[in-house]
Design a protein around this motif. Sequence first.
Motif, short mmCIF file in Angstrom:
data_model
loop_
_atom_site.label_atom_id
_atom_site.label_comp_id
_atom_site.label_asym_id
_atom_site.label_seq_id
_atom_site.Cartn_x
_atom_site.Cartn_y
_atom_site.Cartn_z
N ALA A 10 0.83 -1.20 0.00
CA ALA A 10 0.00 0.00 0.00
C ALA A 10 0.86 1.25 0.00
O ALA A 10 0.68 2.16 -0.82
CB ALA A 10 -0.92 -0.01 1.22
N THR A 11 1.85 1.28 0.90
CA THR A 11 2.66 2.50 1.00
C THR A 11 3.63 2.61 -0.17
O THR A 11 4.01 3.71 -0.56
CB THR A 11 3.42 2.55 2.34
N LEU A 12 4.00 1.46 -0.72
CA LEU A 12 4.82 1.51 -1.95
C LEU A 12 4.02 2.17 -3.07
O LEU A 12 4.53 3.01 -3.83
CB LEU A 12 5.24 0.10 -2.35
N GLY A 13 2.74 1.80 -3.16
CA GLY A 13 1.86 2.41 -4.15
C GLY A 13 1.75 3.91 -3.94
O GLY A 13 1.86 4.71 -4.88
N THR A 14 1.56 4.30 -2.69
CA THR A 14 1.46 5.73 -2.37
C THR A 14 2.76 6.45 -2.76
O THR A 14 2.73 7.57 -3.27
CB THR A 14 1.18 5.91 -0.88
N LEU A 15 3.89 5.79 -2.52
CA LEU A 15 5.18 6.37 -2.89
C LEU A 15 5.24 6.66 -4.39
O LEU A 15 5.61 7.75 -4.83
CB LEU A 15 6.29 5.39 -2.49
N PHE A 16 4.84 5.68 -5.20
CA PHE A 16 4.89 5.86 -6.66
C PHE A 16 3.91 6.94 -7.11
O PHE A 16 4.25 7.81 -7.91
CB PHE A 16 4.56 4.54 -7.37
N ILE A 17 2.67 6.84 -6.59
CA ILE A 17 1.67 7.83 -6.98
C ILE A 17 2.13 9.22 -6.58
O ILE A 17 2.05 10.17 -7.37
CB ILE A 17 0.31 7.50 -6.32
N GLY A 18 2.67 9.33 -5.36
CA GLY A 18 3.13 10.62 -4.88
C GLY A 18 4.20 11.21 -5.77
O GLY A 18 4.20 12.41 -6.07
#
Lengths: 332, 506
Positions: free
Chosen positions: A133-141
């Motif tokens: 989840a936080t990896l996804g947020t990292l990429f999206i961010g």
Amino acid sequence: MAQATLTPAQHRRRRLPDLVFQMGLPLALLLVVLFFAWSSPAFLVPSNLESVLVNNFTLLAIVSIAMTLAVASGGIDLSVGTALDFASLLFVSLIAAGQPFGIALLAGLLGGLGAGLFNAFLIVGLGITPFLATLGTLFIGRSVQQLTTGGGIPIYLSKAKVPEAATFLAHGDILGIATPLWVVTILIVLFTVLLRATPFGRRVTAIGVQPAVAWYSGLPVRRDLVLVYLLSALVVAVAGLMLSATVNAYVPSSGNAFLLNAIGATFIGTTLDRRGRPNVPGTVLGVLLLAVVANGLLLIGWNFYWQQVGTGVLIFLVLVASFASRRWRKAG
Amino acid sequence: MPSTDQSASPPALAMHGLIKDFGGVRALDGAEFEARSGEIHGLVGQNGAGKSTLIKVLAGIYRPDEGRIAIDGQPVSDLTPHKVDRLGIQFIHQDRLLVPSFTVGEAVFLGRERTAAGLLARRRMEREARALIAEQFGVELPKGALISELTTAQQQLVQIVRALAQKPRILVFDEPTAALVKREVDRLFAIIERLRGQGITIVYISHYLQEIERLCDRVTVLRNGRHVGTVSPAATPAREIARMMVARDIGELFPKRQVTPGAPALAVRKLARRPHLQEVSFTLRRGEILGVTGLLGSGVKELVRLLFGLDKPDAGQVEIGGQAATLGSPAAAVARGIALVPEDRRGQGVALDASVRDNTTLASLARFARGGLVRRSEEDGETRRLIEELRIRTPGPDTAVRDLSGGNQQKVVIAKWLARRSEVYLLDEPTVGVDIAAKVEIYRLIGELVEQGAAVLLVSSDLDELAGIADRILVLYRGTVVRELPAKDASSDALLAWSTGAMEAA
């Protein structure tokens, strides 16, 4: 039954390796300080020590506190950089647009919180593991930042635009002690107490140790996890504001630089706890160790890349030493 | 000793004098088991009788402390799962263990993948797997399905095909029908009988004596890790087999107490979660111990999960202390004074790496907080009080629960709920895996709970335990209450007969 139960005497005997295990980190810090004091006359002087704390320690410590909270709950927050950058982006943009400091500050904190809210939705709402989840947020961010800054162009504040309060936040002092040190100290105390002594912190630790037991004990596991990721993002947002105030700019994706060191410091910090759990004081010592090594190697003339190698070797040594003593404890 | 016909060929599987200790608990105590070539041989016994230990020894998962094993008369030793596989012994487990994200082909050929030019031949594996299943069972599985998309019965077929692809000599079925509906059970039995026809020796483990009667040529009964007898189900009534399974020399194990039940604490009306729980109603009073028993698949576990808010019911109401209650989560259940001592003590009951204190106060931290901070001294005080009251054997509140014995770990779970001041206690197999002395201690504790006005729902498959300490006993069978017995009328073989469905057959 009797054979599985320890007598008090056996229990005391097991404490000695425990101590060795726990003392590894402070000992390593001490040795490193002594080594640099011996090898570089410029190390152990007040101005350098303050520089270590303000430049190498503060921001990483704040990010690492957030990381400690997430790891203590059994997860991880790979998107600390995103929350940091969002806070910085909103803060600097609003200042640049002529908004007052207070509004920009609030917007920055909310920007960071947005990343946390998204994480909480993914992890608690959709049940995605924190790592993904936080990896996804990292990429999206990162993408969001590139899209909103024309491919990653920094936003600089001209001297005239920087509010006094921002300058004070980054470069001021209270009673002769730099403002950033006050901020980080307050956060350290606050989160040490939060994690160690409040019902919330104790629940988070239980969730991290054995989530099924927390659930089967009727703890509000979902609510607590939401809070963990919101708090984590909020704390990181503070670091984002301080970074912006220090460099008077928003630099896209600058927050990710803290990620690996924050994870490293958190796991180094677990060695301070008898049961090997994430804890804020341990994390702070871990950050201090990294900060001292980075500064010291610079002073004795190692270049940046060799500093990285030195840091890596040191982390490795601390972890090996304490895990070896833990194995010894288990065997003994 | 199992009857052996010396003139015939050696038994397909012979296990003699097996002994296996687990930290002071003797799971197998000279157990014997012999299956002839090409027969369906049942294996029955109460929980804790040693069935699963015996099977795990055969599977090479546990190493016996003593004993001999022979396959077709050839002694074998130092079994490992790999070696057992090579010997032609395959296992069909109830809840084992196909990778959910695999396709049918990947699952069937796991570990012996078909390849073409060194690469996985996926299409071929899918095709062959589906063909095998169609040929063996006349069942078409959905094309390209993942294991997780199949029903339990279909997954079982995949397991069986996977086992058959190894050309086994011995096939072990461990509680294969627990999750199946009637029609699927019938089909499974037809398959097993056909496999016998192909000369495969079948070992069939089940709680359901009806199934044993219908399917098995012979049945071996284990009790307390020992061999009680091997009989022909055709010539032996199910109730006689049930009698062989039950030990009966532990009457004084159960401390007597005198409590008059008070007001209703928990009332359940037509509670259902289909398919496992059809419709269950009962009232549990303060000061009462209500026993509940039933085999795997009877709905007992589902009932407990509903009452603790772990699952949501399809229908029905729950009242606590006379007021309607919605138990949407464990937190909601706990807030209404419900406590669960789960069967999986080490996974769900206690945090093993946390201290006795941290476990004890986990569900009631707010009680120990002043000004938002948890007071260590008050926690320690309460923990020490409970350590003393429950006679928990620990060096102190700071000891990790991992270092305690099973019985003392269980007491820590109970302490957690006492600290929470819970009033309705759901005890799910509270004495599983604890030694006999700790059992008596736990029975004493349960007695003290009800003396203090708590209500106890005791879920147990230890029928002597139920008859010994419960006031009333509900027997569940295939999702409904088939019988309610006052404990004084409940002999453990009557309970077993009801819960295995033998009464309905008789």
